[in-house]
Design an enzyme around this catalytic site. Structure first.
Site, short mmCIF file in Angstrom:
data_model
loop_
_atom_site.label_atom_id
_atom_site.label_comp_id
_atom_site.label_asym_id
_atom_site.label_seq_id
_atom_site.Cartn_x
_atom_site.Cartn_y
_atom_site.Cartn_z
N TYR A 52 0.83 -1.20 0.00
CA TYR A 52 0.00 0.00 0.00
C TYR A 52 0.87 1.26 0.00
O TYR A 52 1.58 1.55 0.97
CB TYR A 52 -0.94 0.01 1.21
CG TYR A 52 -1.87 -1.17 1.28
CD1 TYR A 52 -2.15 -1.95 0.15
CD2 TYR A 52 -2.47 -1.53 2.48
CE1 TYR A 52 -3.01 -3.03 0.22
CE2 TYR A 52 -3.34 -2.63 2.56
CZ TYR A 52 -3.59 -3.38 1.42
OH TYR A 52 -4.44 -4.45 1.49
N SER A 217 -12.84 -5.30 0.14
CA SER A 217 -13.70 -4.61 -0.84
C SER A 217 -15.18 -4.95 -0.62
O SER A 217 -15.87 -5.40 -1.55
CB SER A 217 -13.28 -4.94 -2.28
OG SER A 217 -12.04 -4.38 -2.59
N PRO A 218 -15.70 -4.73 0.59
CA PRO A 218 -17.08 -5.11 0.88
C PRO A 218 -18.14 -4.27 0.18
O PRO A 218 -19.33 -4.61 0.25
CB PRO A 218 -17.17 -4.95 2.40
CG PRO A 218 -16.14 -3.93 2.74
CD PRO A 218 -15.02 -4.19 1.78
N GLY A 222 -17.44 -6.83 -8.94
CA GLY A 222 -16.36 -7.21 -9.84
C GLY A 222 -15.02 -7.09 -9.12
O GLY A 222 -14.93 -7.19 -7.90
N VAL A 227 -18.37 0.75 -6.80
CA VAL A 227 -19.21 0.38 -5.67
C VAL A 227 -20.63 0.13 -6.16
O VAL A 227 -21.08 0.71 -7.14
CB VAL A 227 -19.21 1.49 -4.60
CG1 VAL A 227 -17.81 1.67 -4.03
CG2 VAL A 227 -19.73 2.81 -5.15
N PHE A 228 -21.34 -0.75 -5.44
CA PHE A 228 -22.72 -1.06 -5.84
C PHE A 228 -23.73 -0.12 -5.18
O PHE A 228 -24.83 0.06 -5.69
CB PHE A 228 -23.07 -2.51 -5.54
CG PHE A 228 -22.87 -2.95 -4.11
CD1 PHE A 228 -23.80 -2.65 -3.13
CD2 PHE A 228 -21.74 -3.68 -3.75
CE1 PHE A 228 -23.62 -3.06 -1.83
CE2 PHE A 228 -21.55 -4.10 -2.44
CZ PHE A 228 -22.49 -3.78 -1.47
#
Length: 307
Positions: A52, A217-218, A222, A227-228
């Site tokens: 990171y 990545s909650p 994909g 983000v959803f």
């Protein structure tokens, strides 16, 4: 915040981990404020990796938290190594692991890590070498607990054959829109796409072996495609999440994390946001327990079909 035991260890950890992959996007004051907000809300588990910011994120964190002995004892620090973009390889060699941990400790200004993970699988891993490195790290006091990321059951079995220490955690991609490890278990013996077992039943394995799954990545769908939440690509999902959020008087962010926490595997999602308000919303999920009907309705609204 509610806590769980990390794997089979006695280490009590908050159910939400603070991922520090993007902390280098904050300036000094913002980083200090973000870390302080996390601590004030019981989120004292911070996830790092030498990857990171090429190590910069660990340095920024140490400065932001004003690291010293008193501060260190209030923190639970986890970091990872093994991905080497400098040479285009994965590297679980004994030499690389030991050198990486020393550099991680220096950047974090600490003498030890509470948890150290191998970052993704290395096809050339020699488990005996990894075990030697882990023994040295444990006996020297530099690492207290060990884990992996994105490994399947047989990879963990191979490693465990040589390790003296238990694997306490496995970081795996999981969100409401990335549910293959859940869906394959629901669709056993079916001929549909959801029945394809892509990970060797890693969810059940981790539960059997007392390994804490740390979903990364909650909020993503994909592989880092976006983000959803609030995304027009997922109208039914967002409608359902908003409906449940209204019932509990919380945000859609809270419900997305509460959905993961509702699973009986006792997961510990790794939150990557650097927005303090969203971080607090994630932490609030610790106090929300979805009903069975709510959990399944969210699962179905993401396009998943029950057989």
């Amino acid at each position: 915040m509610r806590t769980i035991k990390l794997g089979a260890s006695e280490l009590e950890v908050p159910v939400v981990a603070v991922g520090c992959m993007r902390i280098n996007s904050l300036d000094k004051k913002e980083a200090e404020s973000f870390v302080q907000t996390a601590l004030e809300n019981g989120a004292n588990f911070f996830d790092h990796a030498d990857l990171y910011g090429a190590g910069e994120c660990e340095e920024i964190f140490a400065d932001a938290v004003h690291m010293n002995d008193d501060v260190r004892e209030k923190l639970i620090l986890q970091s990872k190594c093994g991905i080497r973009p400098d040479v285009g390889t994965f590297d679980f060699s004994k030499e690389h692991i030991l050198n990486s941990v020393d550099k991680i400790l220096k950047r974090l200004k600490t003498d030890y890590l509470d948890v150290f993970l191998l970052h993704r699988p290395d096809a050339l891993m020699e488990p005996e070498e990894v075990a030697e490195a882990f023994d040295i790290l444990e006996s020297s006091g530099k690492v207290r607990h060990f884990g992996v990321s994105n490994q399947n059951p047989m990879q963990m079995e191979l490693l465990s054959k040589y390790m003296k220490q238990p694997i306490v955690a496995n970081q795996l991609q999981l969100s409401i829109t990335n549910t293959t490890m859940i869906s394959s278990g629901i669709n056993v013996n079916m001929e549909n796409e959801a029945a394809v077992n892509r990970d060797g039943s890693v969810l059940d394995y981790c539960r059997l072996k007392d390994i804490t799954i740390q979903p990364w990545s909650p909020f993503q769908y994909g592989f880092f495609e976006g983000v959803f939440l609030g995304n027009e690509k997922f109208p039914e999902l967002n409608k359902k999440i908003d409906e449940v959020a209204a019932k509990y008087g919380v945000s859609n962010t809270t419900i997305a994390i509460a959905w993961l926490l509702r699973h009986p595997a006792n997961m510990q999602p790794v939150i990557g946001t650097m927005n303090e308000a969203r971080l607090i919303d994630c932490i609030k999920a610790s106090d929300v327990r979805l009903t069975r009907e709510e959990w399944y309705s969210i699962y179905r609204s993401a396009g998943n079909i029950l057989p």
